[in-house]
Design a protein around this motif. Structure first.
Motif, PDB file in Angstrom:
ATOM      1  N   LEU A 173       1.018  -1.475   0.065  1.00  0.00           N
ATOM      2  CA  LEU A 173      -0.424  -0.022   0.317  1.00  0.00           C
ATOM      3  C   LEU A 173       1.386   1.624  -0.305  1.00  0.00           C
ATOM      4  CD1 LEU A 173      -2.020   1.213   0.418  1.00  0.00           C
ATOM      5  CD2 LEU A 173      -2.556   0.944   2.628  1.00  0.00           C
TER       6      LEU A 173
ATOM      7  N   ALA B 111       0.778   3.856  -3.402  1.00  0.00           N
ATOM      8  CA  ALA B 111       0.627   5.585  -2.738  1.00  0.00           C
ATOM      9  C   ALA B 111       2.553   6.502  -3.294  1.00  0.00           C
ATOM     10  CB  ALA B 111       0.608   5.968  -1.375  1.00  0.00           C
TER      11      ALA B 111
ATOM     12  N   PHE C  25      -6.653  10.734   9.956  1.00  0.00           N
ATOM     13  CA  PHE C  25      -6.785  10.373   9.177  1.00  0.00           C
ATOM     14  C   PHE C  25      -8.457  10.286   8.292  1.00  0.00           C
ATOM     15  CE2 PHE C  25      -6.836   6.035   6.585  1.00  0.00           C
ATOM     16  CZ  PHE C  25      -6.075   6.672   5.359  1.00  0.00           C
TER      17      PHE C  25
ATOM     18  N   LEU D 236      -9.762  11.877   4.674  1.00  0.00           N
ATOM     19  CA  LEU D 236     -10.153  11.344   3.844  1.00  0.00           C
ATOM     20  C   LEU D 236     -11.847  12.708   3.662  1.00  0.00           C
ATOM     21  CD1 LEU D 236      -9.654   7.602   3.941  1.00  0.00           C
ATOM     22  CD2 LEU D 236      -8.644   9.519   2.389  1.00  0.00           C
TER      23      LEU D 236
ATOM     24  N   LYS E  51      -4.622   8.970  -8.780  1.00  0.00           N
ATOM     25  CA  LYS E  51      -4.568   8.565  -7.012  1.00  0.00           C
ATOM     26  C   LYS E  51      -5.500   7.217  -7.471  1.00  0.00           C
ATOM     27  CE  LYS E  51      -9.975  10.557  -7.415  1.00  0.00           C
ATOM     28  NZ  LYS E  51      -9.490  11.228  -9.070  1.00  0.00           N
TER      29      LYS E  51
ATOM     30  N   LEU F 217      -7.030   4.847  -4.425  1.00  0.00           N
ATOM     31  CA  LEU F 217      -6.722   5.630  -3.798  1.00  0.00           C
ATOM     32  C   LEU F 217      -8.371   6.493  -3.013  1.00  0.00           C
ATOM     33  CD1 LEU F 217      -2.999   6.805  -3.179  1.00  0.00           C
ATOM     34  CD2 LEU F 217      -4.910   4.377  -2.048  1.00  0.00           C
TER      35      LEU F 217
ATOM     36  N   TYR G 119      -1.267  11.908  -0.432  1.00  0.00           N
ATOM     37  CA  TYR G 119       0.116  10.849  -1.126  1.00  0.00           C
ATOM     38  C   TYR G 119       0.716  10.234  -0.046  1.00  0.00           C
ATOM     39  CZ  TYR G 119      -1.567  10.687  -5.522  1.00  0.00           C
ATOM     40  OH  TYR G 119      -2.788  11.379  -6.603  1.00  0.00           O
TER      41      TYR G 119
ATOM     42  N   TRP H 218      -1.269   8.442   3.063  1.00  0.00           N
ATOM     43  CA  TRP H 218      -1.641   7.152   2.621  1.00  0.00           C
ATOM     44  C   TRP H 218      -0.740   6.418   3.190  1.00  0.00           C
ATOM     45  CZ3 TRP H 218      -6.204   4.754   2.298  1.00  0.00           C
ATOM     46  CH2 TRP H 218      -7.213   5.066   1.627  1.00  0.00           C
TER      47      TRP H 218
ATOM     48  N   PHE I 192       0.126   6.315   6.555  1.00  0.00           N
ATOM     49  CA  PHE I 192      -1.539   5.164   7.223  1.00  0.00           C
ATOM     50  C   PHE I 192      -0.843   3.724   6.661  1.00  0.00           C
ATOM     51  CE2 PHE I 192      -5.108   2.885   6.405  1.00  0.00           C
ATOM     52  CZ  PHE I 192      -5.034   2.724   7.821  1.00  0.00           C
ATOM     53  N   ALA I 193      -0.186   3.793   5.813  1.00  0.00           N
ATOM     54  CA  ALA I 193      -0.215   1.761   5.760  1.00  0.00           C
ATOM     55  C   ALA I 193       1.284   1.372   6.553  1.00  0.00           C
ATOM     56  CB  ALA I 193       0.560   1.946   4.236  1.00  0.00           C
TER      57      ALA I 193
END
Lengths: 181, 420
Positions: A50, A54, B38, B42, B62, B65, B161, B164, B167-168
């Protein structure tokens, strides 16, 4: 709640097992890095996939600049900012210790930390780094007065801390038994 | 290994505060806070309606995403004001917690051996994404709020980006560490207070700690005090009047740019947008409205002859500041759609709004049918009982409930219905 320890993997059916080498030919091999928990490995692989998806998009523009910011932010924090404030704190502690005033250190530490925090977060405005003309055109107000306001807040923080210290010292003096003459 | 002058030696780290309980408490606070950041991030992305038209989309590449995108609603009318105010104010408030958390685990950065297993090696690489990504998100956000665009590229793709990537790493970190963190906090509660950690509980506890100069609880209070101070000097930028004065160090805090009906906060003045007074004059300015039945050109006087309506709506910016409700008066967007062949309220289409502004992002903006249809959505001509000021979009601006500020196009020159 998820148990961190992974239950023993069920035994695979025979046809899925990796064939093991004949025992007689086993020779001692150099120690390799063990694999670690397979579940963790799967989660990490998923995360990297992931992040990669990104990341390709994040790096699509000025990839050098973005990489510099991304890694630089971590390095600058871990190797510059953190050692700097830790050393400053230690210096204050040592100085207070030498002066025999170690319990007083909180009265310097707390206002200094709070003031430093405000400086860190609002550094561009306080230091006048922001493009003045653009700021004025965008907001209709000049980016002035932030340094003065930060200094005033800092003065209030240190002044308040000093006031609390004085009050506590006075109260302690009152409750102290009178000295014997 | 036992050389205490090296940070790879546990003995190098002397603070008696470090330990699993301290790190766990901070980690749990960040888990809750960053989850809200987060989600509101979003949500803000969805509020731009990037799926509606390329004009609104700052991140056309994107891919998946944008999987969750939905039609941004118009109610409650303060929706974006709330979500984006929470996003920015909470983000700033969490900074001391983030710093304390990073401080509490810094010995692990230097721990040797570099990897005990393949999984452990990957976990450490993942931590670079976590720390680098987290700091990247906080730094770009804080700089953007201060209009200090020094980061390498446009804010929208970097922050989106970057979020993300972060977040991963964040999600896997939570999955791997949450059970441990909960165990440490539970155990402490069972022991009725913060425990005295033993060395074997983890490498975070110093094997030869300095005498404590503050308790762990005291340190947490300091972190909380830092958060409170940042909150108290930031949150006011989401309100008008005396509350805004409390936002002492934040842009759009403190004073308003003007006085009177049009004195409220501005994002991009007429001078910034390069709007010439000559082109907005009564004689020169014409609104071009295009639709199914052709094109209509309307001067300000023509617009004033149409039915005028009022709506009380805030301005809410992606930078987290907002104003209270302002009293707008103008022509409903749905009435303008009716002028060019979209009379049936259900058949109102999307609209492309174009400004007199010639350069810069969001000089054009797309609004979805539900936004056009809303009776509170106006092409405003007045605010708070007077003509719009040049900086608030004279001669006419769009105002739509719950929409991000930049979609409320100022100095409107053209409305094209059904073009998207």
């Amino acid at each position: 709640m998820i148990t961190p320890r992974i239950a023993r993997m069920p035994r695979l059916p025979r046809f899925l097992r990796t064939p093991s080498a004949p025992r007689a030919r086993r020779v001692p091999r150099p120690r390799r890095l063990p694999l670690g928990s397979p579940l963790r490995l799967l989660l990490l692989a998923c995360s990297f996939a992931l992040a990669g998806y990104a990341g390709v998009r994040l790096f699509a523009g000025d990839w050098r600049g973005v990489a510099l910011w991304f890694v630089g932010a971590a390095l600058l924090h871990d190797l510059v900012l953190l050692p700097l404030y830790a050393a400053a704190d230690r210096a204050v502690l040592r100085a207070a210790g030498r002066a025999g005033r170690r319990p007083w250190v909180a009265y310097v530490r707390i206002p200094a930390a709070l003031s430093g925090l405000l400086l860190l977060v609002w550094f561009p405005l306080i230091a006048g780094q922001v493009d003045r003309r653009r700021y004025l055109l965008a907001t209709g107000l000049p980016p002035d007065g932030f340094l003065a306001r930060w200094l005033l807040i800092t003065a209030v923080l240190f002044g308040g801390s000093a006031l609390v210290l004085v009050l506590r010292l006075r109260r302690a003096a009152k409750h102290r038994p009178p000295a014997v003459h | 290994m036992s050389d205490r002058r090296l940070p790879s030696s546990p003995g190098f780290w002397r603070s008696p505060l470090r330990g699993p309980w301290f790190t766990s408490v901070l980690g749990l606070v960040l888990l809750a806070g960053i989850t809200v950041l987060f989600v509101t991030g979003l949500v803000s992305y969805a509020a731009y309606n990037p799926g509606l038209t390329p004009v609104n989309d700052q991140t056309p590449g994107k891919g998946i995403l944008g999987f969750y995108l939905f039609d941004w609603p118009t109610r409650p009318r303060w929706l974006y004001r709330l979500t984006q105010g929470v996003h920015v104010t909470l983000g700033i408030t969490l900074i001391p917690v983030l710093l304390a958390k990073l401080w509490s685990v810094v010995p692990r950065l230097f721990a040797l051996p570099p990897a005990r297993s393949l999984t452990h090696a990957l976990e450490r690489i993942s931590l670079l994404l976590l720390v680098g990504g987290g700091l990247f998100e906080f730094v770009t956000g804080v700089l953007n709020v201060q209009l200090d665009y020094v980061f390498p590229g446009s804010f929208y793709p970097l922050h989106f980006y970057g979020a993300w990537v972060f977040f991963a790493a964040f999600a896997v970190h939570v999955a791997l560490k949450l059970p441990t963190a909960l165990r440490h906090v539970r155990r402490a509660r069972g022991a009725d207070g913060e425990p005295t950690p033993k060395r074997e509980e983890g490498d975070l506890v110093s094997p030869r700690p300095d005498p404590p100069s503050v308790s762990r609880r005291g340190a947490l209070w300091l972190v909380g005090g830092g958060s409170l101070l940042l909150f108290a000097t930031t949150a006011g930028r989401s309100f008008d009047g005396p509350l805004r004065q409390t936002a002492l160090l934040a842009p759009h805090g403190g004073a308003d740019p003007g006085t009177g009906p049009g004195g409220f906060q501005i994002n991009k003045t007429a001078a910034y947008a390069g709007i010439d007074a000559a082109e907005t004059s009564e004689e020169a300015w014409r609104l071009v409205v295009t639709g199914r039945t052709g094109t209509v050109r309307l001067g300000r006087a023509d617009l004033l002859r149409l039915p005028l309506h009022s709506s009380a709506l805030p301005i809410a910016c992606v930078e987290g500041w907002s104003t209270s409700d302002q009293w707008w008066r103008g022509v409903r967007l749905s009435d303008l759609a009716a002028l060019v062949g979209y009379g049936d309220a259900d058949g109102v289409p999307d609209v492309l709004v174009e400004s007199l502004q010639r350069h810069g992002a969001f000089r054009r903006a797309g609004l979805r049918a539900n936004q056009v249809r809303d009776p509170l959505s106006l092409l405003a001509l007045y605010v708070n009982g007077e003509d719009l000021t040049p900086d608030h979009g004279y001669p006419a601006r769009v105002i739509v409930p719950a929409a991000p500020g930049v979609l409320n196009t100022k100095w409107v020159a053209r409305l094209t219905f059904g073009a998207l």
